[in-house]
Structures are given as C-alpha cells and as structure tokens.
Design a protein around this motif. Structure first.
Motif, PDB file in Angstrom:
ATOM      1  N   LEU A 174      10.847  18.020  42.719  1.00  0.00           N
ATOM      2  CA  LEU A 174      11.034  17.324  41.295  1.00  0.00           C
ATOM      3  C   LEU A 174       9.628  18.380  40.789  1.00  0.00           C
ATOM      4  N   LYS A 175       8.244  17.918  41.279  1.00  0.00           N
ATOM      5  CA  LYS A 175       7.028  18.601  41.626  1.00  0.00           C
ATOM      6  C   LYS A 175       7.077  19.614  40.841  1.00  0.00           C
ATOM      7  N   SER A 176       8.069  20.597  40.964  1.00  0.00           N
ATOM      8  CA  SER A 176       8.287  21.914  40.095  1.00  0.00           C
ATOM      9  C   SER A 176       8.857  21.698  39.272  1.00  0.00           C
ATOM     10  N   GLY A 177       9.534  20.614  38.688  1.00  0.00           N
ATOM     11  CA  GLY A 177      10.078  20.137  37.201  1.00  0.00           C
ATOM     12  C   GLY A 177       9.561  19.651  36.641  1.00  0.00           C
ATOM     13  N   ILE A 178       8.710  18.697  36.855  1.00  0.00           N
ATOM     14  CA  ILE A 178       7.857  18.099  35.957  1.00  0.00           C
ATOM     15  C   ILE A 178       6.876  19.073  35.619  1.00  0.00           C
ATOM     16  N   VAL A 179       6.230  19.626  36.469  1.00  0.00           N
ATOM     17  CA  VAL A 179       5.054  21.099  36.355  1.00  0.00           C
ATOM     18  C   VAL A 179       4.762  21.640  35.020  1.00  0.00           C
ATOM     19  N   GLY A 180       4.050  21.740  34.000  1.00  0.00           N
ATOM     20  CA  GLY A 180       4.758  22.570  32.925  1.00  0.00           C
ATOM     21  C   GLY A 180       5.274  22.044  31.682  1.00  0.00           C
ATOM     22  N   LYS A 181       5.555  21.017  31.438  1.00  0.00           N
ATOM     23  CA  LYS A 181       6.621  19.860  30.490  1.00  0.00           C
ATOM     24  C   LYS A 181       5.875  18.933  29.398  1.00  0.00           C
ATOM     25  N   LYS A 182       6.096  18.665  29.064  1.00  0.00           N
ATOM     26  CA  LYS A 182       5.502  17.528  27.995  1.00  0.00           C
ATOM     27  C   LYS A 182       5.037  16.286  28.344  1.00  0.00           C
ATOM     28  N   ARG A 233      11.337  13.599  28.265  1.00  0.00           N
ATOM     29  CA  ARG A 233      12.752  13.157  29.183  1.00  0.00           C
ATOM     30  C   ARG A 233      13.100  14.779  29.487  1.00  0.00           C
ATOM     31  N   ILE A 234      12.712  14.945  30.890  1.00  0.00           N
ATOM     32  CA  ILE A 234      13.930  16.352  31.275  1.00  0.00           C
ATOM     33  C   ILE A 234      14.711  15.860  31.975  1.00  0.00           C
ATOM     34  N   SER A 271       3.676   5.779  39.137  1.00  0.00           N
ATOM     35  CA  SER A 271       2.551   6.368  38.858  1.00  0.00           C
ATOM     36  C   SER A 271       2.892   7.806  40.455  1.00  0.00           C
ATOM     37  N   PHE A 272       2.813   8.772  39.943  1.00  0.00           N
ATOM     38  CA  PHE A 272       2.942   9.801  41.188  1.00  0.00           C
ATOM     39  C   PHE A 272       1.427  11.070  41.254  1.00  0.00           C
ATOM     40  N   PRO A 273       0.595  10.969  41.709  1.00  0.00           N
ATOM     41  CA  PRO A 273      -0.339  12.057  42.066  1.00  0.00           C
ATOM     42  C   PRO A 273       0.305  13.862  42.609  1.00  0.00           C
ATOM     43  N   LEU A 274       0.829  14.120  41.374  1.00  0.00           N
ATOM     44  CA  LEU A 274       0.955  15.538  41.622  1.00  0.00           C
ATOM     45  C   LEU A 274       0.604  16.397  43.155  1.00  0.00           C
ATOM     46  N   PRO A 275       0.033  16.153  43.066  1.00  0.00           N
ATOM     47  CA  PRO A 275      -0.781  16.761  44.611  1.00  0.00           C
ATOM     48  C   PRO A 275      -0.672  16.064  46.131  1.00  0.00           C
ATOM     49  N   VAL A 330       1.551  19.208  31.526  1.00  0.00           N
ATOM     50  CA  VAL A 330       1.616  18.607  32.783  1.00  0.00           C
ATOM     51  C   VAL A 330       1.178  19.622  33.663  1.00  0.00           C
ATOM     52  N   LYS A 331      -0.270  19.190  34.184  1.00  0.00           N
ATOM     53  CA  LYS A 331      -0.559  20.129  35.130  1.00  0.00           C
ATOM     54  C   LYS A 331      -0.339  19.874  36.175  1.00  0.00           C
ATOM     55  N   ASP A 332      -0.349  20.597  37.779  1.00  0.00           N
ATOM     56  CA  ASP A 332      -0.344  20.245  39.206  1.00  0.00           C
ATOM     57  C   ASP A 332      -1.664  19.125  39.938  1.00  0.00           C
ATOM     58  N   SER A 333      -2.517  19.252  38.797  1.00  0.00           N
ATOM     59  CA  SER A 333      -3.226  18.213  39.543  1.00  0.00           C
ATOM     60  C   SER A 333      -3.795  16.793  38.858  1.00  0.00           C
ATOM     61  N   ASP A 334      -2.604  16.838  38.534  1.00  0.00           N
ATOM     62  CA  ASP A 334      -2.594  15.334  36.907  1.00  0.00           C
ATOM     63  C   ASP A 334      -2.015  14.313  37.893  1.00  0.00           C
ATOM     64  N   THR A 335      -1.699  13.319  37.478  1.00  0.00           N
ATOM     65  CA  THR A 335      -1.057  12.188  37.757  1.00  0.00           C
ATOM     66  C   THR A 335      -0.536  11.605  36.917  1.00  0.00           C
ATOM     67  N   VAL A 336       0.684  11.204  37.241  1.00  0.00           N
ATOM     68  CA  VAL A 336       1.539  11.088  36.005  1.00  0.00           C
ATOM     69  C   VAL A 336       2.924  10.007  36.407  1.00  0.00           C
TER      70      VAL A 336
END
Length: 311
Positions: A264-272, A276-277, A253-257, A221-227
């Motif tokens: 929460l954003k920092s915890g998600i960015v960089g994960k696959k 589950r985290i 759905s969360f647009p990370l920007p 996941v990148k910080d520009s993604d919507t997850v």
C-alpha cells in the motif's frame, strides 16, 4: 468488517502511556478556568510541564486558549497536525506526549479518530494556537479506561496546533482508461460515495499494481508524507470487501513512515494528491503467509484509494 488501521500502522499514537521527562523554559502559565497550570515550557512549541489538578475536576469540557495563533480556523473534516502532552487530573506525571517522540500526531477533526474531547475542543481553534483541554470521563475513556489511564479519569491535555488542511470529499481529475481486462475496474464517481470495484475471475497479478483511475494535478506524494485517504479494500479471491472508510463515514490519516503494509505504501508514494488509484498487492507485499484478523494467508489485496490530502 475488519478495520485495517491497527494492522498496518505502527501504534505510537495518542494515549499510548509513554512517560514524559523535563523540558521547556522556567516561565509559568497560571491556571485558567480551573485547569492545571504549566510550570515549565509555557510557550508554543516547548514541551510543557503540567502541575497536578486542584480541587474537583470539571464535569464538562473546558478549553483554555493559552496562546492564540494567526492561522486558519480548524473546522470539522480538516486534517490537522499537532503536538501534545496529556496527563490525568490527579497526577503530575504525563501518560503520553509527542514532544519526546519528535513526531507530531495527525488526525482528521470530527472523524472519530480520537476521543470526543479532542474533536470537540480542537474544532474552531486557529493554527498556531496552544490550547489546554480539561476532558471529563464521558468525553475521554469513560468507565473502561485505557492502558495506564484509570477508569473514570478526567484528562488534561496541552495541544499545539501545527497545521490544518481542508480535505475534499472525493478524488477528482482526468479519467484514465482501464483497459487491462485482467485487472479490477474501479468506479470514477466524484460525489464522495464509495466507488464500485469489479474484480475479474482470473488469477491475480504476481507483482504490485498501482494505476491511476482519476489523475489530478496535485503534488506528488513522498514517502515521508502523512496522507488523508478514503479507501475500499477487498480480497481478490471471492471479491470480498474486508474494510472501507466509506462505510464508517470517516477518512483516515496514514503517516507513511509508519505504514507497515509495504504494497500500500509503495502504491501511494509517487502518485498525485487528489487522485484515485487502484492498488493490487500480492501476498509478499501484504501479509504473506500469516492470517491477519480474518484475512487469509497468502491473500492478494485490492484497494481503491482516494488520496484526498497530505498534511
């Protein structure tokens, strides 16, 4: 139980009463099924200009496929990305559009994230299509209205369907040992049901924790993604749950920007994607010394998060 989305997402989404300007081409799409014509910007991807509705508005949902795409058919539960323009039947001025913001809108079809007319009208359409929706009040905002939208208004939308992603029911992957007894333990079930979260009695960590519980082989996941997420959220103190998408049966759905909860954003960015985290957020990366909708000030927050997809 408090819903968190309104606290942690910048509210710039559907039906927020933003005015539109002029744009698009000079081509005109005539009215079909009695819906208003597009006088400018008729092609997919162009910002449309809608004429005012003529005669009595429809009493049932009307869907007009203005141009048919060749992508996958949207089914209930898909995460989709769209551009749209909306106005009331009796007006020629849009109350909102995503074209001017240059930021498509993300939603999960059938999850109740939008008005019923959208959920019903977009299901079954193909990616790459432009559709026009005529939405009666009972499938819109009804007698209460919304912002600049009057009570009992019939709504008209032009929607371009940009993307669609199938959302799995659960995270999956390799179980990662949860050996640190000072941290919460998260269940590893992959049946789509809410995982258990057991929070220890001791003091919370002072720094952000973001650990895999189930590690997939998906994209990072990148910080520009919507997850697209399922999550259960707790206060560390007292182990009290304050939000859960599982309880509502609706992913989010969360647009990370636009995600303002830094931890929460920092915890998600960089994960696959597909994982589950566990995310433990200290107060300085949560809501700090401000009480928020029943969440006490200086609270440490605990999230069990399934990163189901990215759009």
């Amino acid at each position: 139980m408090r819903r968190l989305a309104g606290l942690i997402i910048v509210p710039a989404l559907l039906l927020t009463a933003a005015c539109g300007g002029d744009g698009g081409s000079d081509s005109t799409t005539p009215s079909k099924n009695g819906l208003p014509a597009i006088s400018e910007g008729a092609k997919f991807g162009q910002k449309p200009t809608l004429e005012k509705g003529e005669g009595d508005p429809p009493k049932a949902l009307k869907v007009d496929v203005l141009s048919q795409g060749d992508g996958k058919k949207v089914v209930k539960g898909d995460a989709i990305q769209v551009n749209y323009l909306g106005q009331s039947w009796d007006s020629d001025k849009p109350f909102d559009n995503s074209f001017d913001r240059k930021q498509p809108f993300d939603l999960t079809v059938g999850a109740g994230m939008v008005i019923k007319g959208w959920d019903q009208g977009l299901e079954g359409q193909k990616v790459g299509s432009r559709v026009e929706l005529g939405i009666p009040p009972d499938l819109g905002y009804g007698a209460q209205g919304q912002g600049d939208i009057k009570p009992n208004a019939t709504l008209v939308f032009v929607v371009d369907i940009l993307k669609a992603t199938q959302v799995p029911k659960s995270a999956a992957g390799t179980e990662v040992p949860q050996d640190d007894k000072a941290l919460p333990v998260v269940g590893t079930n992959d049946d789509g049901k809410e995982p258990t979260v057991t929070i220890p009695k001791g003091d919370p960590p002072a720094k952000l924790v973001s650990n895999y519980v189930l590690e997939s082989k998906g994209e990072v996941v990148k910080d520009s993604d919507t997850v697209v997420l399922n999550y259960a959220a707790y206060l560390w103190k007292g182990a009290k749950q304050f939000d859960s998408t599982y309880k509502t049966g609706r992913t989010t759905s969360f647009p990370l920007p636009q995600l303002t909860l830094k931890g929460l954003k920092s915890g998600i960015v960089g994960k696959k994607v597909g994982s589950r985290i566990l995310v433990v957020i200290p107060p300085d990366l949560a809501f700090g010394d401000q009480e928020q909708q029943g969440i006490p000030k200086n609270s440490t927050l605990v999230f069990a998060v399934d990163i189901l997809a990215k759009v």
